[in-house]
Design an enzyme around this catalytic site. Structure first.
Site, PDB file in Angstrom:
ATOM      1  N   HIS A  49       0.815  -1.213   0.000  1.00 36.86           N
ATOM      2  CA  HIS A  49       0.000   0.000   0.000  1.00 36.86           C
ATOM      3  C   HIS A  49       0.850   1.266   0.000  1.00 36.86           C
ATOM      4  CE1 HIS A  49      -3.919  -1.911   0.405  1.00 36.86           C
ATOM      5  NE2 HIS A  49      -3.374  -2.758   1.262  1.00 36.86           N
ATOM      6  N   VAL A 172       3.809 -23.619  20.104  1.00 35.12           N
ATOM      7  CA  VAL A 172       4.075 -23.126  21.452  1.00 35.12           C
ATOM      8  C   VAL A 172       2.843 -23.361  22.318  1.00 35.12           C
ATOM      9  CG1 VAL A 172       4.578 -21.082  22.845  1.00 35.12           C
ATOM     10  CG2 VAL A 172       5.731 -21.410  20.644  1.00 35.12           C
ATOM     11  N   ARG A 309      -7.807 -11.591   8.809  1.00 37.38           N
ATOM     12  CA  ARG A 309      -7.096 -10.416   9.302  1.00 37.38           C
ATOM     13  C   ARG A 309      -6.980 -10.467  10.826  1.00 37.38           C
ATOM     14  NH1 ARG A 309     -11.496  -8.894   6.166  1.00 37.38           N
ATOM     15  NH2 ARG A 309     -11.051  -7.903   4.147  1.00 37.38           N
ATOM     16  N   SER A 336      -4.145  -5.179   7.547  1.00 36.82           N
ATOM     17  CA  SER A 336      -3.666  -4.263   6.511  1.00 36.82           C
ATOM     18  C   SER A 336      -3.441  -2.871   7.104  1.00 36.82           C
ATOM     19  CB  SER A 336      -4.685  -4.181   5.379  1.00 36.82           C
ATOM     20  OG  SER A 336      -4.253  -3.313   4.369  1.00 36.82           O
ATOM     21  N   CYS A 398       4.477 -28.650 -15.027  1.00 37.71           N
ATOM     22  CA  CYS A 398       3.268 -27.811 -14.975  1.00 37.71           C
ATOM     23  C   CYS A 398       3.138 -27.080 -16.308  1.00 37.71           C
ATOM     24  CB  CYS A 398       3.356 -26.812 -13.821  1.00 37.71           C
ATOM     25  SG  CYS A 398       1.986 -25.635 -13.765  1.00 37.71           S
ATOM     26  N   CYS A 435      -5.582 -24.803 -14.555  1.00 36.95           N
ATOM     27  CA  CYS A 435      -6.138 -26.080 -14.075  1.00 36.95           C
ATOM     28  C   CYS A 435      -5.895 -26.289 -12.590  1.00 36.95           C
ATOM     29  CB  CYS A 435      -5.585 -27.250 -14.883  1.00 36.95           C
ATOM     30  SG  CYS A 435      -3.972 -27.851 -14.328  1.00 36.95           S
TER      31      CYS A 435
END
Length: 479
Positions: A49, A172, A309, A336, A398, A435
């Site tokens: 950002h 942990v 988030r 974010s 691939c 795919c």
């Protein structure tokens, strides 16, 4: 005993590990999953950002600006896909045009460079597929797109090259302070460290509470996405945002560094590990995105996914040394612009460790660059050289992404080995195409089995427990 233990191997933990690897100390990263970057780091908008959105004076504003610059520098050094394409915040009314002015002013206060507001004519010239209802847009040219999991892997691999230990599949379960050290209880035994960096993502508040009273609380918030085929990748030239609201930055439409189009996310309360997608959530994302770019062909969707988030009530990062436990540093609330800020946060965390007593002596010689063979992007001459050197580079596994067996084998034997099909995908893109591994997945599974000398049934799709083979369809005597 370790000098520093970092709990969590997402983008924040990997960034801290990278920075600590530059010094003559013993550091370890503790991660409960079987690979780095498998939490929020692999499931987000993949945007670096600009820094115009956070409120001035917040940690988000401080680190977003610094991280925007530093992340670009690190991507160049560590050979991580990154493109600075800029972002447009689009207004659809005169009222929203006022919001653009407010964001521009906020960006100026935060130090965002070269922002400007485009009128309708300029906007439609630069973005011909934008909605006819769009009346203006705010340009933030410093916004970039990145491969977040590749960045975390690159940082972690470089840290390992510089002597940092990484303990995967290690959760942990308890922390206790004894004398001048922390006893960290895990499912794989006790780990001792003088300092702890809590970078446990959506579980950072729970890790904090293993040794401390509740000082912050994370309310997980889920966002769902569409990933569209490369046929849609050139639909827009910038990251397209709508004006933000109380729920966040809203649904975006953006190219990805791999040539696809990403659309999302929505915003809804979630459990910390719930990455399921819903019909209602995806419908909201689709309809909202079409307001910005009506020509998106959602029939070209190749993948839906969700990320969680680490949201807090303060809507700001929680970065501080615990008052009662010297040397215990929390890095929480990494919503974010967490991805954009992580690399800059790591620099300050190292300073915090030094301020609280960690002796930092720079190493004379460190690994600070990295190069990855991406067969698809090489010239014909370079391809021929690679195949001559290693014939496995002449075998395409691939087809969608033109990924060779040589790249897959390299991924399996890198400093942090890929032990699952998705771990290979995160390192070299095998299975990222149209795919989605439908053809190459079984072959990748066989290669992992062969290279690690483990049974085919022990190769998971991703996390431990995501088994592909659960048993035989017939017993040995069936015909």
């Amino acid at each position: 005993m370790y000098d520093v233990a970092i709990i969590g191997a997402g983008i924040t933990g990997c960034s801290i590990a990278y920075e600590l690897g530059k010094y003559n100390i013993n550091a370890v990263v503790i991660e409960k999953e079987n690979d780095v970057s498998v939490g929020t780091t692999k499931a987000n908008s993949a945007i670096i950002h600009g820094g115009y959105d956070p409120k001035p004076g917040t940690l988000m504003a401080k680190y977003n600006i610094k991280g925007n610059v530093y992340t670009k520098e690190l991507c160049q050094k560590l050979d991580v896909p990154f493109k600075q394409i800029g972002a447009l915040v689009v207004a659809f009314s005169e009222e929203e045009k006022k919001t653009l002015e407010e964001l521009k002013e906020r960006g100026a206060q935060n130090g965002v460079p070269h922002m400007e507001i485009w009128d309708k004519e300029k906007l439609h010239k630069e973005e011909p597929n934008i909605s006819d209802n769009a009346v203006a847009a705010l340009l933030s040219p410093n916004v970039g797109i990145v491969s977040p999991w590749e960045l975390a892997i690159a940082l972690a691999e470089t840290a390992v090259e510089n002597g940092v230990d990484i303990k995967l599949n290690t959760e942990v379960t308890g922390i206790e302070k004894k004398d001048d050290a922390y006893q960290i209880e895990t499912n794989n035994g006790m780990i001792e460290a003088k300092y702890i960096c809590n970078a446990a993502g959506v579980f950072a508040d729970k890790v904090n509470e293993l040794i401390n009273e509740k000082t912050f609380e994370i309310t997980p918030n889920k966002g769902e996405y569409y990933l569209l085929d490369k046929s849609q990748g050139n639909l827009v030239n910038h990251v397209i945002f709508q004006c933000p609201n109380e729920k966040g930055k809203g649904v975006l439409v953006s190219p990805t560094v791999h040539g696809n189009l990403i659309v999302g996310p929505d915003s809804q309360p979630s459990a910390g590990d719930d990455t399921s997608t819903t019909g209602s959530g995806l419908s909201f994302v689709k309809n909202t995105a079409l307001k910005s770019v009506p020509g998106i062909n959602f029939r070209e969707s190749i993948r839906n996914f969700a990320g969680v988030r680490a949201r807090t009530k303060k809507h700001d990062f929680q970065i501080y040394e615990d008052k009662k436990n010297k040397g215990f540093i929390n890095i929480g609330g990494m919503e974010s612009p967490g991805l954009s800020s992580a690399t800059a946060i790591a620099l300050d965390v190292v300073k915090m460790l030094a301020d609280t007593g960690l002796v930092l002596e720079e190493k004379n010689d460190i690994v600070d660059t990295r190069k990855v063979n991406r067969f698809k992007h090489l010239s014909h001459e370079k391809r021929a050289e690679l195949v001559k050197e290693n014939p496995l580079y002449g075998k395409i596994i691939c087809r969608c992404e033109t990924v060779t067996e040589g790249e897959i084998v390299d991924a399996i034997h890198r400093p942090i080995p890929a032990t699952s099909i998705d771990a290979v995908k995160r390192r070299c893109n095998a299975g990222m195409g149209r795919c989605q591994g439908g053809f190459c997945g079984p072959r990748v599974q066989e290669i992992i089995s062969r290279e690690l000398n483990i049974p085919l049934k022990d190769v998971p799709q991703d996390r431990l427990g995501t088994d592909i083979i659960t048993g035989e369809t017939k017993d040995g005597g069936a015909r």
